[in-house]
Motif scaffolding. Structure first.
Motif, PDB file in Angstrom:
ATOM      1  N   TRP A 163      39.739  48.822  53.132  1.00 15.20           N
ATOM      2  CA  TRP A 163      38.636  48.881  52.182  1.00 15.20           C
ATOM      3  C   TRP A 163      39.179  48.609  50.768  1.00 15.20           C
ATOM      4  N   TRP A 164      38.619  47.589  50.148  1.00 10.98           N
ATOM      5  CA  TRP A 164      39.007  47.231  48.784  1.00 10.98           C
ATOM      6  C   TRP A 164      37.829  47.487  47.843  1.00 10.98           C
ATOM      7  N   PHE A 165      38.130  48.162  46.748  1.00 10.27           N
ATOM      8  CA  PHE A 165      37.098  48.527  45.781  1.00 10.27           C
ATOM      9  C   PHE A 165      37.337  47.763  44.489  1.00 10.27           C
ATOM     10  N   ALA A 166      36.294  47.095  44.027  1.00  5.18           N
ATOM     11  CA  ALA A 166      36.406  46.295  42.812  1.00  5.18           C
ATOM     12  C   ALA A 166      35.443  46.825  41.759  1.00  5.18           C
ATOM     13  N   ARG A 167      35.837  46.690  40.512  1.00  4.13           N
ATOM     14  CA  ARG A 167      35.003  47.143  39.399  1.00  4.13           C
ATOM     15  C   ARG A 167      33.793  46.238  39.249  1.00  4.13           C
ATOM     16  N   VAL A 168      32.652  46.838  38.980  1.00  6.49           N
ATOM     17  CA  VAL A 168      31.443  46.065  38.704  1.00  6.49           C
ATOM     18  C   VAL A 168      31.435  45.697  37.221  1.00  6.49           C
ATOM     19  N   LEU A 188      41.957  51.191  36.294  1.00  7.62           N
ATOM     20  CA  LEU A 188      42.936  50.600  37.207  1.00  7.62           C
ATOM     21  C   LEU A 188      42.380  49.335  37.852  1.00  7.62           C
ATOM     22  N   MET A 189      41.090  49.326  38.112  1.00  9.36           N
ATOM     23  CA  MET A 189      40.456  48.167  38.742  1.00  9.36           C
ATOM     24  C   MET A 189      40.407  46.946  37.831  1.00  9.36           C
ATOM     25  N   ALA A 190      40.714  47.119  36.565  1.00 12.20           N
ATOM     26  CA  ALA A 190      40.689  45.970  35.654  1.00 12.20           C
ATOM     27  C   ALA A 190      41.673  44.892  36.099  1.00 12.20           C
ATOM     28  N   ALA A 191      42.738  45.297  36.805  1.00 10.85           N
ATOM     29  CA  ALA A 191      43.738  44.340  37.269  1.00 10.85           C
ATOM     30  C   ALA A 191      43.379  43.729  38.619  1.00 10.85           C
ATOM     31  N   GLY A 192      42.292  44.209  39.235  1.00 11.80           N
ATOM     32  CA  GLY A 192      41.879  43.669  40.522  1.00 11.80           C
ATOM     33  C   GLY A 192      41.472  44.776  41.471  1.00 11.80           C
ATOM     34  N   PRO A 193      40.949  44.447  42.655  1.00 11.97           N
ATOM     35  CA  PRO A 193      40.505  45.449  43.626  1.00 11.97           C
ATOM     36  C   PRO A 193      41.638  46.388  44.033  1.00 11.97           C
ATOM     37  N   VAL A 194      41.264  47.623  44.379  1.00  8.88           N
ATOM     38  CA  VAL A 194      42.250  48.636  44.754  1.00  8.88           C
ATOM     39  C   VAL A 194      41.850  49.277  46.075  1.00  8.88           C
ATOM     40  N   SER A 195      42.855  49.766  46.787  1.00 10.97           N
ATOM     41  CA  SER A 195      42.622  50.588  47.970  1.00 10.97           C
ATOM     42  C   SER A 195      42.773  52.058  47.565  1.00 10.97           C
TER      43      SER A 195
END
Length: 362
Positions: free
Chosen positions: A357-362, A303-310
């Motif tokens: 809080w935004w979580f982004a893929r490393v 899901l994070m491939a499209a950008g940061p998520v909450s």
């Protein structure tokens, strides 16, 4: 915390249903009827403490304990559960004395009537692990008229919208004390590795974490029985949540590590869960619970491939049902537990923007 769990774990399917494929249910659909104690084997009887809501019941166990009895898990401090207890105490347990009450963990459906039952039998001993006991004592005393600012910031960090925030504030803070009867000051501590002599049998204490901090299970290796509480359920995944008091902890990591510990137990144990029916297939079930969470972690990374998520953005890949206000608290805790695990694994990084809080893929 625990009250929110009780209020939102609704339905036989729960918030997170999982496959029970590969399990054997030796009693089939023949569960105990209201007011009935069903003998599982010599000295172990099973009954269902009814609860409001579609979850319907929590499993109670009655074990022979010398001249007395030992009760495991009690139901909530509600008129319905209290009446159910009166029915079996005046019926199949008439004339018997409960000498000890063991509560597997702190949640009100398991500890709610422990104090009431103890007083009914002249201060019968309540048996728990230390952390679970202290959590019950703390939460029952933590009554505040308004929701603390820390909790509001927690909801904001998770990405709650205005409607969700208004609902949380209207629901109020800790109502834990209303779901349990007054607990005595003293208790009997058990811990991992202890051996309890119950009746003529040795029961080994094995603890798990993630669903609650120090959940006690019991193993009788001679009779091949595991009292599992909510640590291993046959059809739903136990709620594993991050709460406002533990934002730097790792509840999902604790849960996954507990699964690996429990896989060291024999696979042929009869599992007596806190909800649902007794079953065989411990290792198969533990594998399914582990794989469910690992798959959900991968789904969040995708899901994070499209950008940061909450946290609230993750609901659509974590759960198989719409998340309404009735289950928003538990869903938020589950989502944050998964995001925290990804953060600790180095698969995601967290950034705070405008309190979210935004979580982004490393």
């Amino acid at each position: 915390m625990a009250t929110a769990y009780l209020r939102t774990l609704i339905g036989d399917e729960g918030l997170t249903p999982t496959s029970s494929a590969g399990l054997t249910f030796p009693f089939g659909d023949r569960g105990p009827q209201p007011g009935e104690l069903l003998s599982l084997m010599d000295g172990i009887r099973w009954w269902r403490v009814p609860m409001s809501g579609p979850l319907k019941h929590v499993n109670g166990l009655i074990l022979d304990d010398g001249p007395d009895l030992l009760a495991i898990d009690t139901g909530t401090a509600s008129p319905r559960c209290t009446e159910a207890w009166r029915t079996i105490l005046d019926g199949p347990l008439a004339g018997d004395r409960i000498g000890r009450i063991l509560c597997t963990h702190m949640h009100p459906d398991h500890v709610g009537l422990a104090g009431w039952l103890s007083r009914k039998f002249d201060d019968a001993a309540i048996v728990m692990t230390r952390t679970e006991w202290l959590m019950v004592r703390m939460l029952s005393a933590d009554a505040q008229p308004e929701v603390p600012e820390e909790q509001i910031a927690f909801w904001q960090g998770a990405g709650w919208d205005e409607e969700q925030m208004a609902h949380g504030k209207a629901r109020g803070w800790s109502s834990f004390g209303k779901a349990i009867s007054r607990m005595p000051v003293c208790y009997t501590r058990i811990q991992d590795g202890d051996v309890m002599r119950i009746g003529g049998s040795d029961w080994h204490v094995v603890t798990g974490s993630g669903h609650s901090p120090e959940h006690a299970c019991l193993v009788d290796y001679d009779r091949r029985v595991l009292v599992a509480g909510d640590q291993v359920l046959p059809k739903i995944s136990s709620n594993v949540s991050m709460h406002v008091s533990q934002t730097n902890e790792d509840p999902l990591g604790d849960w996954l590590r507990s699964i690996e510990r429990f896989k060291q137990l024999p696979d042929d144990l009869l599992v007596l869960p806190g909800h649902g029916d007794p079953f065989y297939g411990l290792h198969t079930r533990l594998d399914a619970l582990r794989d469910e969470h690992l798959d959900r972690l991968d789904a969040i990374v995708d899901l994070m491939a499209a950008g940061p998520v909450s946290a609230t953005d993750c609901f659509k890949v974590l759960f198989r049902r719409p998340i309404g206000l009735d289950v928003i608290g538990m869903a938020t805790g589950e989502a944050l537990a998964h995001l925290r695990r990804l953060e600790l694994e180095g698969r995601a990084v967290r950034e705070e923007r405008d309190g979210v809080w935004w979580f982004a893929r490393v």
